[in-house]
Design an enzyme around this catalytic site. Structure first.
Site, PDB file in Angstrom:
ATOM      1  N   CYS A   1      83.279 -94.002 -37.885  1.00  0.00           N
ATOM      2  CA  CYS A   1      84.577 -93.237 -37.304  1.00  0.00           C
ATOM      3  C   CYS A   1      84.106 -91.683 -37.527  1.00  0.00           C
ATOM      4  CB  CYS A   1      85.780 -93.399 -38.167  1.00  0.00           C
ATOM      5  SG  CYS A   1      85.773 -92.701 -39.871  1.00  0.00           S
TER       6      CYS A   1
ATOM      7  N   ALA B   1      91.124-107.529 -34.763  1.00  0.00           N
ATOM      8  CA  ALA B   1      90.856-108.969 -34.765  1.00  0.00           C
ATOM      9  C   ALA B   1      89.486-109.132 -34.280  1.00  0.00           C
ATOM     10  CB  ALA B   1      91.891-110.130 -34.141  1.00  0.00           C
TER      11      ALA B   1
ATOM     12  N   GLU C   1      85.135-107.853 -38.659  1.00  0.00           N
ATOM     13  CA  GLU C   1      85.872-108.438 -39.802  1.00  0.00           C
ATOM     14  C   GLU C   1      85.067-109.400 -40.822  1.00  0.00           C
ATOM     15  OE1 GLU C   1      90.523-108.670 -38.855  1.00  0.00           O
ATOM     16  OE2 GLU C   1      89.459-109.772 -37.533  1.00  0.00           O
TER      17      GLU C   1
END
Length: 1338
Positions: A114, A1088, A1270
């Site tokens: 990030c 997701a 994930e």
């Protein structure tokens, strides 16, 4: 006093002068708001995360040396910077001039995701290199101890560090004298000829060299000033505070006489947090500057005298020097102090905090004071009356007036006596994390034998963390003097100390039984340490320690970091210019590293901009009787306060089925619920006014906090969700054994580095509103803002350039806050900014759902599980949020990698009086998966088998069906398991672990391996649709936009790779600006693990549309350039713009029948972890982790590796050290990095090996790739079960063979208390109900 009021310092080589500086101003807001240097980030405001790290350079006219050190800009008062040079990330390099070697390597080694923490990381490394151009890896990782990263898992950042070390490219761990590179371990296995294989994701040969001659010089003007100018006391006066900087001892004493209550401030690491977080206010602050007498290092005949003004880093250097210069017997205390100084806080705080400040603050968990107290240190004081010495003893630490500093006195220096022959000093501490974490308990212990007879002449023991200040066990020590150093003495000492250092059951900080155990465990360690030294000094008279006890005195291993990565992308004849499958650097990597990447709060202030601050509830369940706003409204700068009344008619929103209020001024359902919002002309004014809003509450019953309380009160949301296959009741009749149990799992904070941030800008025409926000769902923001403003969506545009980390935490709550902010902007016709502080963010936004899983399992003696009945409860909090979706997803994935022929699962969401929990990476599966694995571990124990054996027996085979009847192939699952077994040398290491455990009583190793089946898909096709827009311009360049959000996962980089491949043009010709509802409407939330998948297919569709249109043009001129083709198309009136669309994967799930096809594909994997635990303290170290993943064809192996590692480390944190604490009244205690510990660089496995399965099958996903954001989180539980294995070994050796119940997170407290021994039996236990505990288990 001759006063100078001008402040003069340099920033990045430019002179800064201030005549009216406010003493309350910190360097961070000054840099960001005043100088517009936004590369330095706000992460926590308390010096705990390192995002705001800058380099400070001071010139010493006496030594003629320049000292460069890292500092937290959030804690550095601007007034303290007179005559210094500040270097920020912008000052070391930029894309506009030239980038620095550290910046380049950080980007090229894929050390950013990030990017929000990156400037701080770069500055920490840069500062170290200014002092040590050829550092060791230990120095580098130590320099990064105060910097947190939530995305990368730190491994690539360690790789960056290695490039600056003398020996790079090797693990630097020469076992048996052999380098790892020569052992064949690092080499790749034999792959078939023709397969493309790459083990290196970066080419070190291309790096810019580190060239010290190119650095900014220290400004000569500051040198001249320091040497020539007569020094004058500086006084700065603000609205509320006066700052006095005396430059001579005489002036300092005068100031202290005049303002006896004013604190003396050096580094602001103690006063600063008190002012910020506890509301302490000082009208006058005295900050001495460059007073020679405060910086002495003096070797006297009786000991070492250290100036009170020395920073802890300077103290560390002085003690290290003394330890080298003096004979060992004189330096016992110094060695003990050095041990604590290595782990105390981070490098930034150690360089800012002063020795005097640390001592005088007398914090209850001070690491140095217990040691200084047992070392008989003397405090040298000075006042106008003259000099005075006082002992640093228990009376001083308790602040007894007779033994304390008088108001007009100052601490000049500290004398630390030399130790004597037959005198031994030791330091102990245990914290939630090994470094940069306040101790749960710490201790200093000293014994003096006088001569070699082993009879105690003097004994001194002090503890921190077990009382309001440092506690000395004086009476116990007196009773032990004259006794011989043996087991009987130890036993008596433990009982005496436990009696004297008593802790009530309701003691602040909780962990009471753990603290009591540590008190005597440390004493035992001291006994062993001293016994070992006595044996060495006089082998004849002192018995040697039992071999099995020797490791008790050793620290846990901190082996050097070594990592490997293996992947092959299978395509043999790949075109050299095809970017797919290549380790392309993150699109914003260089900008992250130079601080040029713009985040929401980095956007320049809009003219007339206002700031919004929230007022939140302080009660868990109450009626609001009244809200008094008049005092807050009367404060300077306050424009308005918004309450529920302002939002009349628009004060709600609907997500899926549940309608929720935006502001509630009538009733509150949790601490942290937003009640109203203050709008003012500045952040300071808004936050000051928010504290003055007076709310009168009437408490309501019941207050439900825990899952157990919710079950008791039948407090649930919606109907139970159920999944069933086979016949569970019949199966229970035929099994050999039946076992019932339960597992509790705590929650987790997202801890994204960039807190919730938004800026609402109303436009002058047509009621238009632009929202710039750090969020995962721009369309949801657009919809909720349009609804609150009663506007059509086409007048509200939401823009997201990038997000500084999210992990599921920037969805619904972000929408609510954006709606309030936009309403304020619309009402006042001015831009409104809202940036949450870390504590507010953690309080308001919730996190991962805590879970309680109850199971009844039927199995055969050979480990086959035939029946499983599972009941899940999740703690949803005070509103529904996404709790039901999380519950359903967790339920559909709960079986993980196992075929349970007869299965019944039921699940409910509990309604409680906590901030509502929400989506967090893994979305329910990390909880349900752990409960399943815990059940498997218990079954293995009952069968007398290893958990790995039981896992293998019950694993899906080949073509299989999930409990909801979806078919899939488990071939790659089994392949991952087998490869991980082989890669980790599981069998060999299991034997080695057992051997180690048989030889060591107080240290134990554990090894565990877990499989992973992570289904990917969303609950409906509509939720998985995606769109994109691709423009080709006449010069042949391309602009791509899509609906996905860049949160660090590198989606924009992958999207450019897609466009580059499809249009067969270089990456440099494709540009991507950000995500906006203006260009791509009706987007879904990004999450997701599907963002790249879905949006990539939409971009692919758009590119193919364009190519089809341009086919006639290209076929006429096949050797042409894109510029020529674009012009030709334009001339023939062919559109050069196309939308792309992907309808989403087919998905359905019927909860009535429990059947469906909810998932598109499955990610498989396996992880094997080995840990070592200290049975006496509960500390653990992750020695090695091996991960094998099946991720299909990797679009970008560098980014994919980053996702696997980052998720694994986040999962490791979830299952081991990340612990949320709530009071019995529902107040969150853990509101920042000081209280809530995420993994730091010290937690990275010493060895981390990752291997990707070769891609085997083509699928209808994007280039047959798989989503990876994930799945890796769950693999963190391999560390949990490795610790479980180690604890089990300890218990069995102690004759404890009963079932072991360990809940998550497996903190040092739980590890220590599970390793039951004579010390845990010795401590007093409080009867439940006889006291009010400090915290409750949520």
């Amino acid at each position: 006093m001759d006063r100078a009021t001008e402040l003069l310092f340099y920033v990045n080589g430019c002179k800064v002068t201030e005549n009216n500086v406010d003493p309350e101003t910190m360097l961070l807001p000054y840099l960001r708001k005043k100088l517009r240097l936004t590369g330095t980030k706000y992460g926590c405001g308390g010096g705990g995360c390192g995002a705001c790290t800058v380099m400070i350079s001071r010139y010493d006219p006496i030594t003629k040396k320049i000292r460069h050190y890292p500092a937290n800009a959030c804690l550095t008062p601007v007034c303290s910077l007179y005559g210094v040079a500040v270097t920020t990330i912008e000052g070391i390099g930029s894309t506009k001039t030239r980038i620095h070697a550290v910046q380049e390597r950080m980007a090229k080694c894929h050390g950013t995701q990030c990017g929000f923490c990156t400037p701080g990381m770069v500055m920490s490394i840069y500062t170290l290199l200014r002092n040590h151009p050829e550092p060791t890896l230990d120095q580098l990782t130590d320099a990064l101890g105060g910097n947190l990263c939530r995305c990368t898992g730190y491994r690539p950042i360690i790789d960056v560090c290695k490039t600056f070390c003398k020996t790079s490219g090797c693990c630097q761990s020469k076992e048996n004298g052999v380098c790892c590179l020569n052992q064949g371990i690092n080499e790749s296995p034999e792959f078939e000829e023709g397969d493309e294989i790459s083990l290196k994701l970066v080419s070190e040969e291309e790096f810019l060299p580190l060239d010290p001659t190119q650095e900014l010089i220290f400004p000569p003007e500051l040198m001249i000033m320091a040497e020539k100018q007569p020094q004058k006391t500086r006084v700065f006066v603000g609205d509320r505070m006066m700052w006095i900087s005396p430059v001579t001892l005489k002036e300092l004493l005068e100031a202290k006489v005049k303002y006896p209550q004013a604190p003396i401030l050096m580094g602001n690491t103690s006063v600063g947090p008190d002012v910020k977080f506890k509301g302490v206010f000082h009208p006058v602050i005295i900050s001495p500057d460059r007073i020679e007498e405060l910086s002495v290092v003096n070797y006297a005949c009786n000991g070492l005298t250290l100036g009170a003004g020395l920073s802890l880093a300077q103290v560390k250097d002085a003690l290290a020097d003394a330890s080298l210069k003096l004979p060992e017997e004189k330096t016992q205390t110094y060695h003990a102090l050095l041990k604590h100084l290595r782990t105390l806080a981070g490098s930034q705080i150690r360089n800012m905090a002063s020795l005097g400040g640390h001592i005088v603050s007398r914090h209850l968990d001070s690491d140095l004071n217990p040691l200084l107290a047992v070392g008989n240190c003397t405090l040298n004081l000075l006042s106008k009356e003259g000099e005075r010495q006082i002992p640093l003893n228990e009376q001083f630490l308790r602040k007894c007036p007779s033994a304390d500093l008088k108001p007009e006195e100052i601490l000049i220096s500290v004398t630390i006596p030399y130790s004597r022959k037959w005198e031994f000093v030791s330091a102990f501490r245990q914290a939630q994390r090994q470094q940069n974490a306040l101790a749960v308990v710490n201790s200093g212990m000293r014994v003096f034998f006088g001569e070699g007879d082993g009879i105690i002449r003097e004994l001194s023991i002090s503890y921190g963390g077990v009382g309001p200040t440092t506690i000395c066990a004086k009476n116990s020590c007196q009773k032990l003097v004259g006794r011989p150093w043996n087991e009987e003495m130890l036993d008596a000492a433990c009982r005496l100390v436990l009696h004297e250092v008593s802790l009530p059951g309701s003691a602040p900080g909780g962990k009471v039984e753990f603290k009591r155990t540590l008190i005597i465990s440390f004493l035992f360690k001291f006994y062993l340490e001293v016994s070992q030294i006595l044996k060495r000094m006089d082998p004849v008279h002192y018995p040697s320690l039992a071999d099995k006890y020797e490791s008790a005195v050793e620290d846990l291993p901190s082996r050097r970091h070594w990592s490997t990565f293996k992947y092959q992308n299978g395509e043999t004849k790949k075109l050299s210019q095809d970017p797919i499958g290549r380790p392309i650097m993150h699109l914003s990597g260089i900008k992250h590293a130079t601080g040029e990447a713009i985040y929401c709060d980095d956007m320049p202030a809009v003219h007339g901009e206002l700031f919004l601050a929230f007022v939140t509830s302080t009660r868990a369940h109450a009626k609001i009787v009244s809200i008094e706003l008049s005092e807050a409204l009367s404060l300077p700068g306050v424009v308005d306060i918004m309450t529920e009344e302002h939002l009349h008619g628009v004060n709600s929103y609907c997500f899926i089925t549940q309608t929720e209020k935006i502001l509630d001024s009538a009733e509150v359902f949790c601490v942290g619920q937003i009640v109203c919002a203050v709008i003012a002309d500045s952040e300071i004014h808004a936050k000051r006014a928010a504290k003055r809003v007076k709310i009168v509450y009437q408490d309501l019953e019941p207050v439900i906090l825990t899952i157990e309380e919710a079950i008791q009160h039948n407090s649930f949301y919606e109907q139970e969700r159920k999944l069933e296959c086979g016949n569970v009741d019949e199966a229970f009749k035929v099994v050999d054994q039946i076992l019932e149990g339960e597992t509790h799992m705590g929650g987790q904070e997202h801890f994204y580095m960039e807190t919730q941030s938004m800026l609402a800008v109303p436009r002058a025409e047509d009621q238009e509103m632009d929202i710039y926000v750090s969020a995962q769902g721009p369309t949801f923001i657009q919809d909720i803002v349009a609804s609150v403003l009663k506007l059509p969506a086409n007048k509200v545009m939401c823009h997201v350039k990038r997000v500084g980390g999210s992990f599921g935490g920037k969805t619904l709550k972000t929408g609510i806050m954006a709606a309030i902010t936009a309403f304020a902007a619309n009402k006042h016709g001015r831009a409104v900014r809202c940036i949450l502080e870390r504590g507010e963010d953690m309080l308001i936004t919730g996190g991962r759902h805590p879970y309680l899983g109850k199971y009844k399992v039927g199995f055969m003696n050979d480990g086959r599980i035939l029946a499983l009945d599972m009941q899940y409860y999740s703690n949803g909090g005070s509103t529904l949020d996404e709790s039901v979706l999380v519950l359903e997803t967790g339920l559909l994935k709960m079986e993980n990698a196992y075929q349970f022929p007869n299965l019944r699962c039921r699940a409910r969401v509990c309604r409680t009086n906590l901030p509502s929990n929400t989506a967090l990476r893994g979305f329910g599966f990390p909880q349900t998966g752990l409960i399943t694995e815990s059940c498997i571990t218990k079954v293995a124990a009952m069968c007398g088998l290893s958990p790995e054996k039981v896992r293998m027996i019950n694993m899906y085979k080949e073509i299989a069906q999930t409990p909801c009847k979806q078919e899939f192939s488990a071939k790659n699952l089994i392949q991952c398991w087998k490869e991980c077994m082989a890669m980790s040398s599981y069998s060999l290491r299991k034997a080695a672990v057992e051997k180690f455990n048989s030889e060591n009583y107080w240290k134990k190793k554990g090894l565990a391996m877990v499989p992973l089946k992570y289904p990917i898909g969303l609950d409906s096709r509509a939720a998985a649709q995606a769109a994109a827009l691709v423009h080709i311009y006449l010069d042949g360049s391309v602009l791509v936009t899509h609906g996905g959000i860049e949160m660090g996962q590198g989606v924009h980089t992958k999207m450019i790779q897609v466009a580059s491949r499809e249009l067969k043009m270089p990456l440099s010709s494709v540009h991507l600006r950000g995500t906006s509802t203006e260009t791509v409407p009706n987007t879904n939330f990004s999450g997701a693990s599907l963002v790249a998948d879905l949006n990539g297919l939409a971009i692919k569709d758009a590119c193919q549309t364009l190519l089809k249109r341009l086919e006639p043009i290209i076929s006429k001129n096949p050797q042409g350039t894109w510029k020529e083709w674009a012009h030709a198309a334009f001339d023939e009136s062919i559109s050069l713009s196309a939308t792309g669309y992907f309808r989403g994967y087919e998905s359905n799930m019927n909860w009535e029948t429990g059947e469906g096809h909810p998932f598109e594909y499955f990610v498989f994997g396996a992880a094997c972890s080995e840990v070592e635990i200290d049975c006496l303290t509960g500390a653990h170290k992750n020695i090695r982790t091996d991960i094998v993943m099946d991720i299909g064809y990797s679009i970008n192996p560098a980014l994919d590796r980053g996702q696997i590692e980052g998720a694994f480390i986040q999962g490791m944190g979830l299952y081991t050290i990340e612990e949320l604490n709530y009071s019995p009244q529902g107040v969150l205690y853990t509101r920042g990095p000081d209280q809530y510990k995420i993994p730091a660089i010290c937690d990275v496995p010493a060895e981390l090996h990752i291997s990707l399965l070769p891609p085997t099958q083509n699928s209808n996903t994007l280039y047959s790739s798989k989503g990876l954001g994930e799945p890796g989180v769950f693999l963190g539980c391999s560390v949990f079960f490795a610790i479980h294995d180690a604890v089990n070994a300890a218990r069995q050796e102690r004759g404890l063979f009963g079932p072991l119940k360990l809940n998550s997170p497996l903190t040092p407290e739980k590890i220590r208390m599970a390793c039951e021994d004579k010390f845990t039996k010795m401590i007093p236990r409080d009867k439940p109900g006889s006291y009010v505990p400090w915290n409750v288990r949520i």
